[in-house]
Design a protein around this motif. Structure first.
Motif, PDB file in Angstrom:
ATOM      1  N   LEU A   9       6.118  13.464  10.326  1.00  0.00           N
ATOM      2  CA  LEU A   9       6.747  14.717   9.905  1.00  0.00           C
ATOM      3  C   LEU A   9       7.776  14.470   8.809  1.00  0.00           C
ATOM      4  O   LEU A   9       7.845  15.222   7.834  1.00  0.00           O
ATOM      5  N   ASP A  10       8.557  13.406   8.963  1.00  0.00           N
ATOM      6  CA  ASP A  10       9.567  13.074   7.951  1.00  0.00           C
ATOM      7  C   ASP A  10       8.918  12.717   6.619  1.00  0.00           C
ATOM      8  O   ASP A  10       9.415  13.075   5.562  1.00  0.00           O
ATOM      9  N   TYR A  11       7.817  12.017   6.675  1.00  0.00           N
ATOM     10  CA  TYR A  11       7.129  11.582   5.459  1.00  0.00           C
ATOM     11  C   TYR A  11       6.595  12.752   4.644  1.00  0.00           C
ATOM     12  O   TYR A  11       6.673  12.765   3.427  1.00  0.00           O
ATOM     13  N   CYS A  12       6.059  13.748   5.309  1.00  0.00           N
ATOM     14  CA  CYS A  12       5.393  14.816   4.569  1.00  0.00           C
ATOM     15  C   CYS A  12       6.161  16.130   4.574  1.00  0.00           C
ATOM     16  O   CYS A  12       5.652  17.144   4.112  1.00  0.00           O
ATOM     17  N   ASP A  13       7.360  16.145   5.091  1.00  0.00           N
ATOM     18  CA  ASP A  13       8.189  17.333   5.057  1.00  0.00           C
ATOM     19  C   ASP A  13       7.559  18.514   5.788  1.00  0.00           C
ATOM     20  O   ASP A  13       7.543  19.637   5.294  1.00  0.00           O
ATOM     21  N   LEU A  14       7.012  18.241   6.954  1.00  0.00           N
ATOM     22  CA  LEU A  14       6.498  19.291   7.826  1.00  0.00           C
ATOM     23  C   LEU A  14       7.400  19.403   9.044  1.00  0.00           C
ATOM     24  O   LEU A  14       8.036  18.434   9.450  1.00  0.00           O
ATOM     25  N   THR A  15       7.422  20.584   9.627  1.00  0.00           N
ATOM     26  CA  THR A  15       8.185  20.766  10.860  1.00  0.00           C
ATOM     27  C   THR A  15       7.256  20.618  12.062  1.00  0.00           C
ATOM     28  O   THR A  15       6.028  20.743  11.931  1.00  0.00           O
ATOM     29  N   ASN A  16       7.857  20.386  13.191  1.00  0.00           N
ATOM     30  CA  ASN A  16       7.090  20.296  14.428  1.00  0.00           C
ATOM     31  C   ASN A  16       6.340  21.603  14.683  1.00  0.00           C
ATOM     32  O   ASN A  16       5.176  21.590  15.091  1.00  0.00           O
TER      33      ASN A  16
END
Length: 87
Positions: A9-16
């Protein structure tokens, strides 16, 4: 070394929430949805696909009278569009 869900999630800037909703729409586990969504957000076509999934979920929730679900997905969709504008 294995990547955690948070690493992805941190790598691709997505939220849970974005990953969970994408997983729900695709009927796949979150652990499978995270790397797939991560790769999709790298292209405009992938961003459009995720937008389509979220839009479908809003429509389905409204059709079934699940107003709270529709509002939640709409909020997540708006945040996704803000974080991943199309070029």
């Amino acid at each position: 070394m294995m990547l955690t869900m948070q690493d992805c999630l941190d790598y691709c800037d997505l939220t849970n929430d974005e990953v969970e909703l994408f997983a729900e729409h695709q009927h796949i586990p979150d652990e499978v949805a995270a790397p797939l969504a991560c790769s999709l957000v790298q292209t405009d076509e992938g961003v459009k696909l995720i937008c389509s999934c979220l839009s479908d979920m809003v429509s389905d929730a409204m059709i079934h009278g699940a107003i709270e679900k529709a509002e939640h997905v709409l909020h997540v969709y708006a945040e996704f569009r803000s974080a991943h504008p199309l070029h």
